[in-house]
Design an enzyme around this catalytic site. Sequence first.
Site, PDB file in Angstrom:
ATOM      1  N   HIS A  73       1.256  -1.706  -0.362  1.00  0.00           N
ATOM      2  CA  HIS A  73       0.159   0.255  -0.109  1.00  0.00           C
ATOM      3  C   HIS A  73       0.698   1.122  -0.137  1.00  0.00           C
ATOM      4  CE1 HIS A  73       0.238   0.860   4.563  1.00  0.00           C
ATOM      5  NE2 HIS A  73       0.545  -0.582   4.548  1.00  0.00           N
ATOM      6  N   ASP A  75      -0.909   4.215   0.733  1.00  0.00           N
ATOM      7  CA  ASP A  75      -1.619   5.389   2.014  1.00  0.00           C
ATOM      8  C   ASP A  75      -0.438   5.550   3.324  1.00  0.00           C
ATOM      9  OD1 ASP A  75      -2.239   2.506   1.584  1.00  0.00           O
ATOM     10  OD2 ASP A  75      -3.988   3.812   3.578  1.00  0.00           O
ATOM     11  N   ASP A 106       7.080   1.878   6.490  1.00  0.00           N
ATOM     12  CA  ASP A 106       5.819   1.325   6.407  1.00  0.00           C
ATOM     13  C   ASP A 106       4.632   2.324   5.556  1.00  0.00           C
ATOM     14  OD1 ASP A 106       2.920  -0.116   6.720  1.00  0.00           O
ATOM     15  OD2 ASP A 106       2.145   1.210   8.467  1.00  0.00           O
ATOM     16  N   GLU A 138      -5.104   0.865   2.831  1.00  0.00           N
ATOM     17  CA  GLU A 138      -4.698   0.156   4.003  1.00  0.00           C
ATOM     18  C   GLU A 138      -4.369   0.556   5.559  1.00  0.00           C
ATOM     19  OE1 GLU A 138      -2.582  -2.809   5.751  1.00  0.00           O
ATOM     20  OE2 GLU A 138      -2.462  -1.133   6.218  1.00  0.00           O
ATOM     21  N   GLU A 139      -4.498   1.479   5.509  1.00  0.00           N
ATOM     22  CA  GLU A 139      -4.338   1.786   6.718  1.00  0.00           C
ATOM     23  C   GLU A 139      -5.880   2.911   7.767  1.00  0.00           C
ATOM     24  OE1 GLU A 139      -1.827   2.019   8.417  1.00  0.00           O
ATOM     25  OE2 GLU A 139       0.052   1.753   7.627  1.00  0.00           O
ATOM     26  N   GLU A 167       4.226  -5.805   3.768  1.00  0.00           N
ATOM     27  CA  GLU A 167       4.423  -5.322   5.445  1.00  0.00           C
ATOM     28  C   GLU A 167       5.591  -5.607   5.840  1.00  0.00           C
ATOM     29  OE1 GLU A 167       1.847  -3.110   6.233  1.00  0.00           O
ATOM     30  OE2 GLU A 167       0.147  -3.708   5.397  1.00  0.00           O
ATOM     31  N   HIS A 356       4.316   4.039  11.485  1.00  0.00           N
ATOM     32  CA  HIS A 356       2.800   5.073  12.434  1.00  0.00           C
ATOM     33  C   HIS A 356       3.705   6.605  13.339  1.00  0.00           C
ATOM     34  CE1 HIS A 356      -0.340   2.148  11.348  1.00  0.00           C
ATOM     35  NE2 HIS A 356       0.951   2.909  10.497  1.00  0.00           N
TER      36      HIS A 356
END
Length: 383
Positions: A73, A75, A106, A138-139, A167, A356
Amino acid sequence: MKVYNELLLAKELMRFPSVTPVDAGIMNFMAKKLRLIGFKCKILEFKSKNSKPVKNLYARLGKSKPNFCYAGHTDVVPPGNLKDWTVNPFKPAVKGNYLIGRGANDMKASIACFIAAVSKFKSKKFKGSISLLITGDEEGVAINGTKRVVKYLKRKKEKIDFCLVGEPTNQNKLGEMMKIGRRGSITGYLTICGTQGHVAYPHAANNPAPVMIKILNQIENIKFDKGTKNFQSSNLEIVKINIENTADNVIPAEAEATFNIRFNNKHSSSSLKKKLNNIFRKACKKSKCSFKISYIVSGEAFITIPNKTTKMIQYTIKKITKIMPKLSTSGGTSDARFIRKISPCVEFGLVGKTMHKVDEAVSLSDLKKLTTIYNKILENYFK
């Protein structure tokens, strides 16, 4: 022949402020890069009621079987307070042998590693196809992302023979862990309905708060299982408790709570709903209250039984990192929960220690190693 450098490409991808579900032009950028190395690209935009449209990308190099797919992903989560970062999160920079910026592990850098690996591999003759399944959702709620792409691929009868999801699977060192499955996730939104009244006249009311407390205490203490060979035990966590009441002398009419269960393959979302609803029903009947419950199922528990490809990937990682990766099902949910419906899949990517977080970072050494790993996996798969 066009060959991409993983560091330069990671920087380029990380400059796009593609916070879920914003595309910011990143899918068109990737498609352009992939077309230059021979991929046929299809940008798929999906939208649904009460959710924003999402752009996804499916790209394929080659027409024959087998089709090895890389999924990920573009995003990212919001950066938070920009003042807390040592660099602009969308202007990535190298500091002390680390690339810092949002998406460093990520998982934009992982995507860069795979594209770089394919660009180095593609000049070699191989029988089969390489594909990329990249989402921009995805997030977030994951409604218009990989889930919809999988449906599109099924409708088009596009077969994927094996999928590697990039991932960040490692906690401390590259090579520690591969994911071969995930626990399921179900979120429950419970409301206990009583009768509002004056606190001085409780006989004329029916307080839902004590009922909610009893129910939450009961479900919090459920021992679902002791785990299995491949999965840790299931657990329920209460995440929200709320009573909308602006007065201190009023018994409320309703009490609300939210809980989440991460469950292994001893259960299904249906069996858990049935078990919980029986608890709610009995408790409310006894107290003469009523209840309302709704659920969101993010995914069912699943596992990809290790096969020769899984073992090949495991030993390829070991050869390059000098670490034998553990086959695990730990962690939260990922888009593998959708892909596994059409293909066996495993997950392996970068170290996720800073994902994150402020100053999300990836080591330059890991970037090179991951590119080498992805390249060698292709070489071994298409032998």
